[in-house]
Design an enzyme around this catalytic site. Sequence first.
Site, short mmCIF file in Angstrom:
data_model
loop_
_atom_site.label_atom_id
_atom_site.label_comp_id
_atom_site.label_asym_id
_atom_site.label_seq_id
_atom_site.Cartn_x
_atom_site.Cartn_y
_atom_site.Cartn_z
N ASP A 258 0.86 -1.19 0.00
CA ASP A 258 0.00 0.00 0.00
C ASP A 258 0.90 1.24 0.00
OD1 ASP A 258 -2.39 1.55 0.32
OD2 ASP A 258 -1.85 1.82 2.41
N ASP B 231 -8.94 -0.08 2.32
CA ASP B 231 -8.89 0.41 0.93
C ASP B 231 -10.15 0.01 0.16
OD1 ASP B 231 -6.49 1.48 1.52
OD2 ASP B 231 -5.33 0.48 -0.03
#
Length: 540
Positions: free
Chosen positions: A66, A402
Amino acid sequence: MAPKAGGDSAKGNSTVYKDKSKPTDIRLSNINAAKAVSDAIRTSLGPRGMDKMIQAANGEVTITNDGATILKQMSVIHPAAKMLVELSRAQDIEAGDGTTSVVVIAGALLDAAEKLLQKGIHPTVISDGFQKALQMALQVVEGMSTPVDLTNEDALLKAAATSLNSKVVSQHSTILAPIAVQAICTVMEPVEGGVGARVDLRDVKVIERIGGTVEDTELVPGLVIPRRPANVNGPHRIEKARVGLIQFCISPPKTDMDHNVIVSDYAAMDRVLKEERQYILNIVKQIKKAGCNVLLVQKSILRDALSDLAIHFLDKIKTMVIKDIEREDIEFVCKTLGCRPIASLDHFTAENLVNVDLVEEVNEPTGKYIKMTGVSGGRTVSVVVRGTSGAVVAEAARSLHDALCAVRCVARRPALLAGGGAPEAAAAAALARAAIAAPGADHYCLRAYADALEVIPSTLAENAGLNPIETVTELRAAHASSAASGAASGAGVNVRRGRVTDMRHEHVLQPLHVTASALALATETVRAILKIDDIINTVN
């Protein structure tokens, strides 16, 4: 004041413009520092991207791909490089997804700007050219998006699954994607008379538990408190519970900081203990009178929230007690249960309690926690994320966050785009066509912006082990042929099949808001870096 004779003015000018190359050097230094950050996380883009192992100073290890997490933990010193870290954070706040893409796009734009600067084009002209290119790119991207009906969960599932496919836990996307969609649909509030819906991610509480696998992750339509009850031998399961949340302590009051009570004989000691016992008994009697059988106690910093004597009495009246509810969790607890915190004993009455169908203590090998279901409160949910180790649980929670953000973006702006670098390739093709007719320096700027956007499909192909030049050429041809026929193309890099296909048929869809905000934020940051011509350190 009139200028002096030629020699003097030339002498004055030479002192002012002593170092003409300094702004250029500063600009190049800034561009190179920012490009270094972009290159560091470029390999982690897409479903076939690599993961990074981050080791903290205390020896704690994080494994993630990420972008926002990597950059947050990276030690960055150069001020221009810090701007890219801020850019990633801004994208994380704005859209929650696309944090790697936004930094990669910014790096490519800076590379393009560097080449334009070497051609002798002024930074301000490049900056204005990039702004025009951004407006055109956003029009193309919005034009190729398809509107979404928020009641259609299938479209939301595709957006969540696309977000999860590039994560470490991608193999569990079939479990995590429906959880993300269900959670957002529960907390979503439609905008009256407007488009889309409001979503507050604070209404979704993600609780991390080590033990089990990621497949055991569950959505709880209620409240989960990750601690065991304070009771010694109290109840473990209560149906039709009456729950109260208190902000006062059930323990004997203490003196102020700078006062002491001196007890000189046993009689006085007994009297103190008797008073303490009576004080606690009065509170417990009031709790019993109100009919409360599950008590939540806010964490206290001045003294113990519960004394041993209080726990003994509460056990006797069969009341489950959960202490040390954090101050920042109070708002979520109140919203979930639909209750108000009770600040004093006088207000502890039956009408201030709430009904919950079931409160149970769940026993696991790694510890106990409390689960409340069947609440009549607000629109909130809790998600219990599980995994075999701390690193797996943390990464699963980040990936779920996310996915939640991706679904939230669709709720805020209900439109979806084809994924796999399709929007960037379409925008690049449109800008390349527009550059041919553009006059002067704009021609170079539009062309450079178009080439920079192709970094996304090129990086996706490179990370998947494909030939990036062949793939991007094939992609250009697909978008050129669709532009000639007047149809919107969804052609993108399909890393699973290793070739260019229409991503809409593959169900690889991403929210319009993620791509639009990534382009806008990346361009804004690049324009800011281009305008800097000096770095000045403060006195202190």
